[in-house]
Structure formats: structure tokens, C-alpha cells
Write a protein that holds these residues in place. Sequence first.
Motif, PDB file in Angstrom:
ATOM      1  N   ALA A 260       0.831  -1.204   0.000  1.00 35.05           N
ATOM      2  CA  ALA A 260       0.000   0.000   0.000  1.00 35.05           C
ATOM      3  C   ALA A 260       0.868   1.259   0.000  1.00 35.05           C
ATOM      4  CB  ALA A 260      -0.933  -0.005   1.210  1.00 35.05           C
ATOM      5  N   LEU A 261       1.926   1.251   0.796  1.00 37.52           N
ATOM      6  CA  LEU A 261       2.840   2.396   0.804  1.00 37.52           C
ATOM      7  C   LEU A 261       3.504   2.572  -0.557  1.00 37.52           C
ATOM      8  CD1 LEU A 261       4.544   1.922   4.295  1.00 37.52           C
ATOM      9  CD2 LEU A 261       3.045   3.808   3.613  1.00 37.52           C
ATOM     10  N   ALA A 262       3.882   1.452  -1.181  1.00 37.74           N
ATOM     11  CA  ALA A 262       4.513   1.534  -2.508  1.00 37.74           C
ATOM     12  C   ALA A 262       3.551   2.121  -3.538  1.00 37.74           C
ATOM     13  CB  ALA A 262       4.975   0.140  -2.949  1.00 37.74           C
ATOM     14  N   LEU A 263       2.268   1.775  -3.420  1.00 40.33           N
ATOM     15  CA  LEU A 263       1.277   2.330  -4.342  1.00 40.33           C
ATOM     16  C   LEU A 263       1.190   3.843  -4.186  1.00 40.33           C
ATOM     17  CD1 LEU A 263      -0.971   1.847  -6.424  1.00 40.33           C
ATOM     18  CD2 LEU A 263      -2.547   1.465  -4.518  1.00 40.33           C
ATOM     19  N   ARG A 264       1.195   4.306  -2.966  1.00 43.69           N
ATOM     20  CA  ARG A 264       1.166   5.756  -2.735  1.00 43.69           C
ATOM     21  C   ARG A 264       2.432   6.411  -3.273  1.00 43.69           C
ATOM     22  NH1 ARG A 264      -0.922   7.549   2.941  1.00 43.69           N
ATOM     23  NH2 ARG A 264      -2.917   7.464   1.834  1.00 43.69           N
ATOM     24  N   HIS A 265       3.569   5.751  -3.098  1.00 43.02           N
ATOM     25  CA  HIS A 265       4.825   6.316  -3.607  1.00 43.02           C
ATOM     26  C   HIS A 265       4.853   6.372  -5.129  1.00 43.02           C
ATOM     27  CE1 HIS A 265       6.950   5.123   0.397  1.00 43.02           C
ATOM     28  NE2 HIS A 265       6.285   6.254   0.501  1.00 43.02           N
ATOM     29  N   ARG A 266       4.043   5.546  -5.782  1.00 41.11           N
ATOM     30  CA  ARG A 266       3.940   5.596  -7.250  1.00 41.11           C
ATOM     31  C   ARG A 266       3.092   6.777  -7.714  1.00 41.11           C
ATOM     32  NH1 ARG A 266       4.086   0.529 -10.620  1.00 41.11           N
ATOM     33  NH2 ARG A 266       5.385  -0.964  -9.512  1.00 41.11           N
ATOM     34  N   GLY A 267       2.519   7.490  -6.783  1.00 40.04           N
ATOM     35  CA  GLY A 267       1.722   8.655  -7.135  1.00 40.04           C
ATOM     36  C   GLY A 267       0.232   8.428  -7.097  1.00 40.04           C
ATOM     37  N   ALA A 268      -0.208   7.244  -6.672  1.00 39.91           N
ATOM     38  CA  ALA A 268      -1.648   6.977  -6.593  1.00 39.91           C
ATOM     39  C   ALA A 268      -2.259   7.788  -5.462  1.00 39.91           C
ATOM     40  CB  ALA A 268      -1.899   5.493  -6.372  1.00 39.91           C
ATOM     41  N   ASP A 269      -3.441   8.319  -5.703  1.00 39.86           N
ATOM     42  CA  ASP A 269      -4.200   9.022  -4.668  1.00 39.86           C
ATOM     43  C   ASP A 269      -4.937   7.957  -3.873  1.00 39.86           C
ATOM     44  OD1 ASP A 269      -5.570  10.789  -3.101  1.00 39.86           O
ATOM     45  OD2 ASP A 269      -6.930  11.490  -4.682  1.00 39.86           O
ATOM     46  N   LEU A 270      -4.292   7.447  -2.845  1.00 40.26           N
ATOM     47  CA  LEU A 270      -4.781   6.287  -2.115  1.00 40.26           C
ATOM     48  C   LEU A 270      -5.501   6.721  -0.845  1.00 40.26           C
ATOM     49  CD1 LEU A 270      -4.769   3.145  -1.844  1.00 40.26           C
ATOM     50  CD2 LEU A 270      -2.644   3.397  -0.519  1.00 40.26           C
ATOM     51  N   PHE A 271      -6.769   6.341  -0.735  1.00 35.08           N
ATOM     52  CA  PHE A 271      -7.534   6.588   0.492  1.00 35.08           C
ATOM     53  C   PHE A 271      -7.265   5.439   1.446  1.00 35.08           C
ATOM     54  CE2 PHE A 271     -11.113   6.121   3.317  1.00 35.08           C
ATOM     55  CZ  PHE A 271     -11.486   7.419   3.638  1.00 35.08           C
ATOM     56  N   THR A 272      -6.905   5.743   2.682  1.00 42.18           N
ATOM     57  CA  THR A 272      -6.660   4.704   3.677  1.00 42.18           C
ATOM     58  C   THR A 272      -7.524   4.947   4.905  1.00 42.18           C
ATOM     59  OG1 THR A 272      -4.815   5.914   4.683  1.00 42.18           O
ATOM     60  CG2 THR A 272      -4.273   4.354   2.928  1.00 42.18           C
ATOM     61  N   ALA A 273      -7.925   3.866   5.517  1.00 48.33           N
ATOM     62  CA  ALA A 273      -8.664   3.930   6.779  1.00 48.33           C
ATOM     63  C   ALA A 273      -8.437   2.630   7.517  1.00 48.33           C
ATOM     64  CB  ALA A 273     -10.159   4.149   6.540  1.00 48.33           C
ATOM     65  N   THR A 274      -8.583   2.669   8.824  1.00 41.78           N
ATOM     66  CA  THR A 274      -8.411   1.471   9.635  1.00 41.78           C
ATOM     67  C   THR A 274      -9.765   0.936  10.100  1.00 41.78           C
ATOM     68  OG1 THR A 274      -8.283   2.635  11.767  1.00 41.78           O
ATOM     69  CG2 THR A 274      -6.227   2.400  10.493  1.00 41.78           C
ATOM     70  N   TYR A 275      -9.743  -0.304  10.487  1.00 43.19           N
ATOM     71  CA  TYR A 275     -10.920  -0.930  11.094  1.00 43.19           C
ATOM     72  C   TYR A 275     -11.339  -0.138  12.325  1.00 43.19           C
ATOM     73  CZ  TYR A 275     -13.571  -4.641  13.511  1.00 43.19           C
ATOM     74  OH  TYR A 275     -14.530  -5.373  14.157  1.00 43.19           O
ATOM     75  N   GLU A 276     -10.349   0.324  13.066  1.00 45.46           N
ATOM     76  CA  GLU A 276     -10.633   1.098  14.269  1.00 45.46           C
ATOM     77  C   GLU A 276     -11.336   2.413  13.925  1.00 45.46           C
ATOM     78  OE1 GLU A 276      -7.772  -2.004  15.077  1.00 45.46           O
ATOM     79  OE2 GLU A 276      -7.731  -0.426  13.553  1.00 45.46           O
ATOM     80  N   ASP A 277     -10.932   3.043  12.803  1.00 38.62           N
ATOM     81  CA  ASP A 277     -11.639   4.244  12.326  1.00 38.62           C
ATOM     82  C   ASP A 277     -13.096   3.922  12.024  1.00 38.62           C
ATOM     83  OD1 ASP A 277      -9.251   5.717  12.354  1.00 38.62           O
ATOM     84  OD2 ASP A 277      -8.819   5.281  10.246  1.00 38.62           O
ATOM     85  N   LEU A 278     -13.325   2.809  11.334  1.00 40.77           N
ATOM     86  CA  LEU A 278     -14.687   2.423  10.962  1.00 40.77           C
ATOM     87  C   LEU A 278     -15.555   2.175  12.187  1.00 40.77           C
ATOM     88  CD1 LEU A 278     -14.100   0.017   7.946  1.00 40.77           C
ATOM     89  CD2 LEU A 278     -15.551   2.051   7.916  1.00 40.77           C
ATOM     90  N   LEU A 279     -14.986   1.536  13.212  1.00 36.72           N
ATOM     91  CA  LEU A 279     -15.756   1.285  14.423  1.00 36.72           C
ATOM     92  C   LEU A 279     -16.104   2.586  15.133  1.00 36.72           C
ATOM     93  CD1 LEU A 279     -14.025  -1.825  16.078  1.00 36.72           C
ATOM     94  CD2 LEU A 279     -16.175  -1.754  14.826  1.00 36.72           C
ATOM     95  N   ALA A 280     -15.140   3.498  15.173  1.00 37.04           N
ATOM     96  CA  ALA A 280     -15.348   4.743  15.927  1.00 37.04           C
ATOM     97  C   ALA A 280     -16.302   5.698  15.221  1.00 37.04           C
ATOM     98  CB  ALA A 280     -14.002   5.425  16.173  1.00 37.04           C
ATOM     99  N   GLY A 281     -16.231   5.773  13.902  1.00 35.95           N
ATOM    100  CA  GLY A 281     -17.076   6.724  13.181  1.00 35.95           C
ATOM    101  C   GLY A 281     -17.396   6.246  11.784  1.00 35.95           C
ATOM    102  N   PRO A 282     -18.228   5.209  11.651  1.00 35.90           N
ATOM    103  CA  PRO A 282     -18.474   4.637  10.323  1.00 35.90           C
ATOM    104  C   PRO A 282     -19.051   5.632   9.334  1.00 35.90           C
ATOM    105  CG  PRO A 282     -20.064   3.804  11.933  1.00 35.90           C
ATOM    106  CD  PRO A 282     -18.994   4.514  12.706  1.00 35.90           C
TER     107      PRO A 282
END
Length: 347
Positions: A260-282
Motif C-alpha cells: 500500500a505504501l509503494a502504491l502511494r509512492h507511485r503517485g496513486a491518490d490512495l484513500f486509507t482507513a483502519t478498522y478502528e476508524d470504521l468502528l469509531a465513526g463509520p
Amino acid sequence: MAQRLALVEKAKPYPLAVAGPADFRCGQAAPVDPQVVLDEPGHSLYCLDHDNRRALFTRTGVDPGGAPFYFQAQYAHATEVVTLSYDELFALSTPGEPGGVFLYSTGRCGSTLVATALAERGGLTGISEPDVLTQLVMLAPRLTGPQLRDLTRACVRVLARGHPVVIKPRSFAVELAGLLHEEFPQFASVFLYREPLSWARSTARAFAGYDPALNTDPAAVQDRLGRLIPLVGRWRRRMGRLLSPEEVMACQWVAQLERALALRHRGADLFTATYEDLLAGPGAVLGALFAHCGLPAPSGLDAILARDSQEGTSLSRSATTARAAGPGLDEAAFTRTVAALWVEALR
């Protein structure tokens, strides 16, 4: 030449095995127009038979896109098989370029729920875990760069059929994320993950005993995993022995975060979120994710959030809660290996 094969027997070794041509034993064959797999309802791309340079499509009476796991629905409901040569696969006429969302994840992080939300509230066609992409990860070492690119492009075009789609592959397919971004820059890219120890606990419970060979032939299992997660093979060679379950899981988590980090380094506009984020504020996470994907703000999420998106499968909440996690997770060993792998990655 394209052929329609009579399905005689289903022979998948276990439910979560990667789809392959040996899953079906077929009988009488009849020639067929290759375009039938797109023009006739019920056909979907199941897997590749690379040794014979052909693609296998299943015909089903249900839409596998509506299932939590595409590859399992294809297998369970298959009534016949159609085979196309690679040349016929490449020549298929699909209606325009595909678009939508590639939803990558580590697994066990709410990705099936998010894919469901994108399909039901975002107006996309859901394709959750098409195993032809998992196969391409395994085949990559046997292919030249152009061969891998051609097959990947053809498979995605046939999966999407010109519709806006959310393709949520198995976690292993993040290995293809860079190539997919190059070939389909019009797709939005999303990566979901879970904090490592929480992920390991969930994974140990969900996949305990998923492959019977874990007990009878662990070396063969790690050989297969090494093709899906190259870091497993490298770390095993580094250690000079079979890896422990904790080491295998650590390799998987770190490798997929690295991709995932490599994809971002290639210039992709990558949206990231964690499971913990989803639990706290879906609602907040899904609103931001939809905006990233160019979709209107979602409504009616409560019903989706309230149900088990994997209900009816071996990975449902009820199924994973009911079974033990195996011999027990050595949390300290897992954490040490994650730390050691990150140190190696930073060198």
C-alpha cells in the motif's frame, strides 16, 4: 477454440482454496462462440488454466456479484464451464473501459462491509474476491512483464464488462496494485487495514484450520503462501526453517502494508482507513471514502452497518465466534516479528 463443457463433478479441496482449473471435472465438450460469455446471462470469469493457456468461465443461476465472496458463489452455483483460449480472452469485445474502485485490504478489517456499501449505496456493481486476480499473483513469477500486464488488463475488463464496479480482491492481490493503477488510472484506490495485534487475533480465529494441509503438510502450505505473499518465502529462506504461524501472519500484515505504501509512492491518490476508524465513526469514514471515489454522500447506511456482510459464509461473525482460535496466538512472538520485518524494510 472456445468450448462449452458439461460439468460432471466439483472437486475443490477446501472452501477457501484459491480457484483453479482442477476445481471442476468436466465431460462432453461442444464448440461455442467466445462472445457467449459476455452476451449470454450467467457467465463469469472464474480462473485461468495457464498450463493450457485458457480461461475458465462458470455459468450460474445466481449473480455471484451479490455474494460476500465471488469465487465461492461461482463454485457453489456452477452448472457448466466455458473455456476460452488466451487469444479469445484478449479479443473479447467489452462495452468500453471499466471504471470504479479497487478496494484493497489486509482482510479482517471491514472491507466486505465497505464493498457492500459502495455497491448498494454508491451504485457500483460489486465484485468481492474474484479469484482470477489471486491467481495472477501466484502466476506472476512465471510470466514476463508484458504477459502479466496483458492478462491483468483482460481479466479486469471482462470482470467489469464496461460497468462502474467496486472490485474488492482477496488481500493478496495488493501485490498487483501498482500494475492495476498503471493500467486503470481512472479507478479510485482504497486500502483498509487493522492494527496489527487486533488483526492477528481476528485472523487466527477466522482462518484456524482453513487448509487441512496445515496439519499434514505445513511446508506445502508455506510454499503456496510464499507465492501469494513473497515476503513469506524470503523470510523463510532467511530463517532457514519453516515459519511459525505468528511469523507467517506478521509477514502477511507487513507485506500488505508495504504494498500500500509503494502504491502511494507511485503517485496513486490512495484513500486509507483502519478498522478502528470504521468502528469509531463509520458514517464519517464512509462519507470521506465515497467523496474520494467521486460518489455522492451515502444515505441509509444504518441497515448495512447493522447486518453481517459475511453472513452465511465460514467467515461470518457467528461462525468465527463459535470456533476456537486453534492452539493460541503467541502475541509477543507476532509483535517481535512485525518489528523485525519493519526494521528490514527500512534498511
